[in-house]
Write an enzyme that holds these catalytic residues in place. Structure first.
Site, PDB file in Angstrom:
ATOM      1  N   PHE A  73     -54.361  37.555  66.183  1.00 22.74           N
ATOM      2  CA  PHE A  73     -54.595  36.147  66.522  1.00 22.74           C
ATOM      3  C   PHE A  73     -55.917  35.934  67.261  1.00 22.74           C
ATOM      4  CE2 PHE A  73     -51.890  38.129  69.791  1.00 22.74           C
ATOM      5  CZ  PHE A  73     -52.651  37.936  70.935  1.00 22.74           C
ATOM      6  N   GLU A  75     -62.719  38.587  85.777  1.00 22.66           N
ATOM      7  CA  GLU A  75     -62.753  37.209  85.281  1.00 22.66           C
ATOM      8  C   GLU A  75     -63.445  36.260  86.266  1.00 22.66           C
ATOM      9  OE1 GLU A  75     -58.715  37.533  82.536  1.00 22.66           O
ATOM     10  OE2 GLU A  75     -58.642  36.351  84.366  1.00 22.66           O
ATOM     11  N   HIS A 114     -54.493  29.508  81.687  1.00 24.51           N
ATOM     12  CA  HIS A 114     -54.703  30.957  81.790  1.00 24.51           C
ATOM     13  C   HIS A 114     -54.628  31.336  83.264  1.00 24.51           C
ATOM     14  CE1 HIS A 114     -56.584  34.922  81.610  1.00 24.51           C
ATOM     15  NE2 HIS A 114     -57.251  34.526  82.687  1.00 24.51           N
ATOM     16  N   ASN A 135     -50.838  27.184  75.329  1.00 16.28           N
ATOM     17  CA  ASN A 135     -50.000  27.258  76.526  1.00 16.28           C
ATOM     18  C   ASN A 135     -50.662  26.683  77.784  1.00 16.28           C
ATOM     19  OD1 ASN A 135     -51.791  29.327  76.797  1.00 16.28           O
ATOM     20  ND2 ASN A 135     -50.275  30.975  76.673  1.00 16.28           N
ATOM     21  N   ARG A 182     -46.206  26.489  81.540  1.00 12.88           N
ATOM     22  CA  ARG A 182     -46.260  26.713  80.092  1.00 12.88           C
ATOM     23  C   ARG A 182     -44.979  26.219  79.408  1.00 12.88           C
ATOM     24  NH1 ARG A 182     -48.943  32.756  80.203  1.00 12.88           N
ATOM     25  NH2 ARG A 182     -51.130  32.112  79.981  1.00 12.88           N
ATOM     26  N   TYR A 196     -61.781  37.312  76.616  1.00  7.75           N
ATOM     27  CA  TYR A 196     -60.613  37.879  75.923  1.00  7.75           C
ATOM     28  C   TYR A 196     -60.931  39.206  75.221  1.00  7.75           C
ATOM     29  CZ  TYR A 196     -57.571  33.829  76.745  1.00  7.75           C
ATOM     30  OH  TYR A 196     -56.762  32.868  77.327  1.00  7.75           O
ATOM     31  N   THR A 234     -46.084  33.979  78.439  1.00 11.76           N
ATOM     32  CA  THR A 234     -47.189  33.719  77.498  1.00 11.76           C
ATOM     33  C   THR A 234     -46.752  32.822  76.341  1.00 11.76           C
ATOM     34  OG1 THR A 234     -48.048  35.910  78.018  1.00 11.76           O
ATOM     35  CG2 THR A 234     -48.880  34.870  76.002  1.00 11.76           C
TER      36      THR A 234
HETATM   37  P1  IDP Z   1     -51.420  35.737  79.077  1.00 15.41           P
HETATM   38  O1  IDP Z   1     -52.287  34.514  78.832  1.00 15.41           O
HETATM   39  O2  IDP Z   1     -50.016  35.374  79.451  1.00 15.41           O
HETATM   40  O3  IDP Z   1     -52.062  36.710  80.042  1.00 15.41           O
HETATM   41  P2  IDP Z   1     -52.280  37.485  76.902  1.00 15.41           P
HETATM   42  O4  IDP Z   1     -51.461  38.533  76.226  1.00 15.41           O
HETATM   43  O5  IDP Z   1     -53.373  37.942  77.807  1.00 15.41           O
HETATM   44  O6  IDP Z   1     -51.275  36.498  77.665  1.00 15.41           O
HETATM   45  O7  IDP Z   1     -52.890  36.565  75.746  1.00 15.41           O
HETATM   46  C1  IDP Z   1     -53.944  35.663  76.000  1.00 15.41           C
HETATM   47  C2  IDP Z   1     -53.675  34.371  75.245  1.00 15.41           C
HETATM   48  O8  IDP Z   1     -53.628  34.647  73.837  1.00 15.41           O
HETATM   49  C3  IDP Z   1     -52.310  33.724  75.525  1.00 15.41           C
HETATM   50  O9  IDP Z   1     -52.302  32.941  76.690  1.00 15.41           O
HETATM   51  C4  IDP Z   1     -52.092  32.911  74.270  1.00 15.41           C
HETATM   52  O10 IDP Z   1     -52.836  31.690  74.298  1.00 15.41           O
HETATM   53  C5  IDP Z   1     -52.662  33.826  73.203  1.00 15.41           C
HETATM   54  N1  IDP Z   1     -51.615  34.698  72.620  1.00 15.41           N
HETATM   55  C6  IDP Z   1     -51.051  35.791  73.169  1.00 15.41           C
HETATM   56  N2  IDP Z   1     -50.146  36.355  72.357  1.00 15.41           N
HETATM   57  C7  IDP Z   1     -50.134  35.600  71.233  1.00 15.41           C
HETATM   58  C8  IDP Z   1     -49.389  35.687  69.997  1.00 15.41           C
HETATM   59  O11 IDP Z   1     -48.557  36.579  69.781  1.00 15.41           O
HETATM   60  N3  IDP Z   1     -49.650  34.720  69.089  1.00 15.41           N
HETATM   61  C9  IDP Z   1     -50.564  33.729  69.269  1.00 15.41           C
HETATM   62  N4  IDP Z   1     -51.278  33.613  70.416  1.00 15.41           N
HETATM   63  C10 IDP Z   1     -51.072  34.540  71.387  1.00 15.41           C
HETATM   64 MG    MG Z   2     -53.749  37.841  79.832  1.00 12.90          MG
END
Ligand code: IDP
Ligand code: MG
Length: 168
Positions: free
Chosen positions: A59, A137, A126, A123, A109, A51, A98
C-alpha cells in the site's frame, strides 16, 4: 516517568473534514503540552522519507498519495510536537489502532477514520510509535527554532548564500 516528545500529523482527510479542532480537543485530554505546530505543504520527498520504513508494503504508493493530499485537494498536513511525561504512548493510545475499523470507537481513529473502497486506511492522524521514531520524525518535520523545548541536542550554525523566499 520520562519526559518525551512525539510527532503528530493531522492528515489531509482530517483537514478536509474540518476535524482539526476536534482532534486537538481530544489530544488535550492527555494533558500534554504543544511544543510546536506548523501547516506543512507535503512534497513527495518528505512523504517518502517520513514513511521510508514502509516502502516495501503493497500500500506504499497509495499511502504516499494520501499523505501528500492527492485525494483531498490540498497538499497540506498539520504537524505538531506534543511534550510531556510518556507523551508517545499517551498520544498513541488516544489515536487508536492503525485500522480505523478495528480502532476503539472512542479513539480518534475509531471516531473519524474510514477505509476507502480502494482499501486506503484514511485514519486522520499520525503519531510516532516509539522514542527512536519520534526523534527521527520531529527532526524531519521541525527545525530546532520551531519547537519550544529542545530535548535533542542542538548546535549553532552560520548559513551562507542560501536562497530563501522573501515577501516582495
Ligand atoms: P501507524 O500509523 O498506526 O503507526 P503504520 O503501520 O506505521 O501505522 O502505517 C502507517 C500508515 O499507513 C497508517 O496510519 C495507515 O494510514 C497506512 N496503513 C497501514 N497499514 C495499512 C494497510 O494494511 N492497508 C492500507 N493502509 C495501511
Ligand atoms: Mg507508524
Amino acid at each position: 516517568m520520562t519526559v518525551e516528545q512525539t510527532l503528530v500529523l493531522i492528515k489531509p482527510d482530517g483537514l478536509e473534514k474540518s476535524l482539526t479542532g476536534n482532534i486537538l480537543t481530544r489530544l488535550s485530554e492527555t494533558r500534554l503540552e504543544i511544543a510546536g505546530a506548523r501547516i506543512v505543504r507535503v512534497s513527495k520527498e518528505l512523504a517518502e522519507t517520513h514513511y521510508a520504513a514502509l516502502k516495501d508494503q503493497p500500500f506504499f504508493q497509495e499511502l504516499i498519495d494520501y499523505i501528500i493530499g492527492k485525494f483531498h485537494g490540498k497538499r497540506k498536513v498539520m504537524a505538531l510536537v506534543y511534550h510531556g511525561e510518556n507523551a508517545i504512548s499517551k498520544v498513541r493510545e488516544i489515536c487508536g489502532a492503525t485500522n480505523p475499523e478495528e480502532a476503539d470507537p472512542r479513539s480518534i481513529r475509531g471516531a473519524y477514520g474510514r477505509i476507502t473502497t480502494s482499501g486506503i486506511f484514511e485514519n486522520a492522524i499520525h503519531a510516532s510509535a516509539n522514542p527512536e521514531e519520534a526523534e527521527r520524525e520531529i527532526k524531519l518535520w521541525f527545525c530546532p527554532d520551531e519547537v519550544v523545548y529542545n530535548i535533542y541536542p542542538v548546535k549553532e550554525t552560520k548559513v551562507k548564500s542560501v536562497k530563501l523566499l522573501a515577501w516582495a
